[in-house]
Design an enzyme around this catalytic site. Structure first.
Site, PDB file in Angstrom:
ATOM      1  N   LEU A 160      -0.018   3.727  -2.350  1.00 46.60           N
ATOM      2  CA  LEU A 160       0.932   4.249  -3.746  1.00 46.60           C
ATOM      3  C   LEU A 160       1.154   4.729  -3.760  1.00 46.60           C
ATOM      4  CD1 LEU A 160      -1.881   1.552  -5.044  1.00 46.60           C
ATOM      5  CD2 LEU A 160       0.221   0.576  -3.865  1.00 46.60           C
ATOM      6  N   HIS A 161       2.229   4.692  -4.480  1.00 52.33           N
ATOM      7  CA  HIS A 161       2.716   5.840  -5.793  1.00 52.33           C
ATOM      8  C   HIS A 161       3.501   5.758  -6.748  1.00 52.33           C
ATOM      9  CE1 HIS A 161       6.678   3.551  -4.884  1.00 52.33           C
ATOM     10  NE2 HIS A 161       6.738   4.168  -3.950  1.00 52.33           N
ATOM     11  N   ARG A 184       8.176   5.137   1.629  1.00 61.50           N
ATOM     12  CA  ARG A 184       9.147   5.266   3.126  1.00 61.50           C
ATOM     13  C   ARG A 184       9.823   6.766   2.348  1.00 61.50           C
ATOM     14  NH1 ARG A 184      10.644   0.098   3.771  1.00 61.50           N
ATOM     15  NH2 ARG A 184      10.344  -0.526   5.328  1.00 61.50           N
ATOM     16  N   GLY A 202       0.898  -1.155  -0.560  1.00 60.92           N
ATOM     17  CA  GLY A 202      -0.162   0.079  -0.238  1.00 60.92           C
ATOM     18  C   GLY A 202       1.070   1.577  -0.489  1.00 60.92           C
ATOM     19  N   HIS A 229       4.341   2.099  -7.534  1.00 61.04           N
ATOM     20  CA  HIS A 229       3.758   0.724  -7.823  1.00 61.04           C
ATOM     21  C   HIS A 229       2.607   1.229  -9.184  1.00 61.04           C
ATOM     22  CE1 HIS A 229       3.842   1.467  -3.295  1.00 61.04           C
ATOM     23  NE2 HIS A 229       4.383   0.871  -3.912  1.00 61.04           N
ATOM     24  N   GLU A 254      11.890  -3.019  -9.452  1.00 62.95           N
ATOM     25  CA  GLU A 254      13.842  -3.161  -9.684  1.00 62.95           C
ATOM     26  C   GLU A 254      14.157  -2.364  -8.730  1.00 62.95           C
ATOM     27  OE1 GLU A 254      15.917  -2.057 -13.170  1.00 62.95           O
ATOM     28  OE2 GLU A 254      15.253  -4.157 -14.072  1.00 62.95           O
ATOM     29  N   LYS A 255      13.868  -1.243  -7.961  1.00 64.98           N
ATOM     30  CA  LYS A 255      14.113  -0.278  -7.083  1.00 64.98           C
ATOM     31  C   LYS A 255      14.788  -1.350  -5.526  1.00 64.98           C
ATOM     32  CE  LYS A 255      13.221   1.560  -3.326  1.00 64.98           C
ATOM     33  NZ  LYS A 255      12.882   1.813  -2.262  1.00 64.98           N
ATOM     34  N   ASP A 256      13.573  -2.949  -5.633  1.00 64.29           N
ATOM     35  CA  ASP A 256      14.279  -3.505  -4.375  1.00 64.29           C
ATOM     36  C   ASP A 256      14.436  -4.539  -4.870  1.00 64.29           C
ATOM     37  OD1 ASP A 256      12.762  -2.177  -2.008  1.00 64.29           O
ATOM     38  OD2 ASP A 256      11.111  -2.086  -3.755  1.00 64.29           O
ATOM     39  N   SER A 274       9.880   5.485  -3.405  1.00 66.72           N
ATOM     40  CA  SER A 274       9.473   4.682  -2.106  1.00 66.72           C
ATOM     41  C   SER A 274       8.376   5.257  -1.350  1.00 66.72           C
ATOM     42  CB  SER A 274      10.358   4.735  -1.267  1.00 66.72           C
ATOM     43  OG  SER A 274      10.131   4.319  -0.257  1.00 66.72           O
TER      44      SER A 274
HETATM   45  O1  PAF Z   1       7.892  -4.231  -2.071  1.00 65.05           O
HETATM   46  C1  PAF Z   1       7.034  -4.422  -0.978  1.00 65.05           C
HETATM   47  O2  PAF Z   1       5.939  -3.761  -1.019  1.00 65.05           O
HETATM   48  C2  PAF Z   1       7.037  -5.867  -0.184  1.00 65.05           C
HETATM   49  O3  PAF Z   1       8.223  -6.005   0.370  1.00 65.05           O
HETATM   50  C3  PAF Z   1       6.307  -7.216  -0.901  1.00 65.05           C
HETATM   51  C4  PAF Z   1       6.674  -7.341  -1.921  1.00 65.05           C
HETATM   52  C5  PAF Z   1       4.879  -6.556  -0.974  1.00 65.05           C
HETATM   53  C6  PAF Z   1       6.587  -7.877   0.231  1.00 65.05           C
HETATM   54  O4  PAF Z   1       5.382  -7.631   1.218  1.00 65.05           O
END
Ligand code: PAF
Length: 280
Positions: free
Chosen positions: A33-34, A187, A31, A37, A148-150, A185
């Site tokens: 969302l930005h 955050r 959630g 997403h 890809e950010k993560d 992000s």
């Molecule tokens: O990247 C995220 O938002 C979370 O780590 C994920 C993949 C939804 C798992 O909780």
């Protein structure tokens, strides 16, 4: 858009899609969302006939003292944005639905799931691997899409899907950035006005390092200078600034010429731990 809160209802809907031979894409989220997403959702819509977005703030991927309780929650806005994108299903399981009280199975991914973020967030990847495995098995989508950010998370998920023979294609979406380079992000909401001014230096430092490594400078010196630079522009501490093999994440102190490499960094600005990465 249908909102579904349990596995039984989700499976019933998906069975219906399967019977009509419609392909299904899943975009897992927590959630808040930005545009990052939303770009994954657009990619999912392009790839498949039906799109499911899951929204679950997964307690298992937060260690004690992390921001589980303060993680931004913007449920109504999220639902509105997903409705506008014509998403078919918003899957929002409750914590009790996701984890039985006596649940005792955890997925851990060695190798790519070790080092980097795992060094300072010891529960993160086992939490992600466990919840993503469950989400994939609950939905059994044709495609699942991650940002890809993560980057380390993406490799962890690709590896667990391969190792556990989960029949899903994992796709990635490019990092979406603000005009000044800051990776989007959820955050980023923690950043104060001044911290927001310093934040784009993380991406800038990665691009500078990429340039210098490409020009043949010693990796260890480039990484050291990059950390010092971030500290000088207001970052309080650096979790890592690394140059690694892009597939195994094994760090390298020599420039990789016959394999793809990645520069990855995580650093703190106030309450926000920012991460970013680029090809190197
Ligand atoms: O990247 C995220 O938002 C979370 O780590 C994920 C993949 C939804 C798992 O909780």
């Amino acid at each position: 858009m249908r909102t579904v809160r349990n596995v039984k209802d989700l499976r019933r809907l998906i069975q219906h899609y399967n019977e009509s031979r419609e392909t299904v894409a899943l975009v897992p989220t927590m959630g808040a969302l930005h545009e990052g997403h939303l770009s994954l959702v657009r990619q999912a819509k392009y790839r498949c006939q039906r799109v499911i977005v899951s929204l679950f703030v997964n307690p298992k991927q937060f260690s004690e003292g992390e921001d589980l309780e303060s993680y931004p929650q913007t449920y109504e806005r999220d639902a509105q944005l997903l409705t506008e994108l014509d998403v078919d299903v918003l899957y929002m399981p409750t914590r009790e639905e996701m984890y039985q009280r006596d649940a005792s199975t955890t997925i851990t991914v060695a190798g790519v799931g070790e080092g980097l973020c795992q060094s300072t967030r010891p529960d993160f990847f086992s939490g992600v691997a466990t919840v993503v495995t469950k989400l994939l098995l609950q939905c059994l989508p044709d495609v699942a899409i991650f940002g890809e950010k993560d980057y380390q998370q993406l490799l962890v998920i690709r590896r667990l899907v391969r190792d556990l023979d989960i029949p899903v294609a994992i796709e990635s979406g490019n990092t979406v950035r603000e005009n000044d380079g800051l990776a989007l992000s959820s955050r980023n909401a923690y950043l104060s006005e001044n911290e927001r001014i310093s934040a784009p230096h993380l991406y800038y430092s990665l691009t500078q390092a990429q340039h210098r490594i490409g020009a043949g400078e010693a990796i260890s010196k480039v990484l050291w200078d990059s950390e010092q630079y971030l500290l000088s522009v207001g970052f309080e501490s650096i979790d890592y600034f690394a140059y690694s093999d892009a597939e195994t994440l094994v760090p390298s102190d020599r420039r990789l010429t016959n394999r793809p490499a990645r520069l990855l960094a995580a650093a703190w600005l106030g309450k926000a731990r920012l991460i970013d990465n680029i090809a190197a």
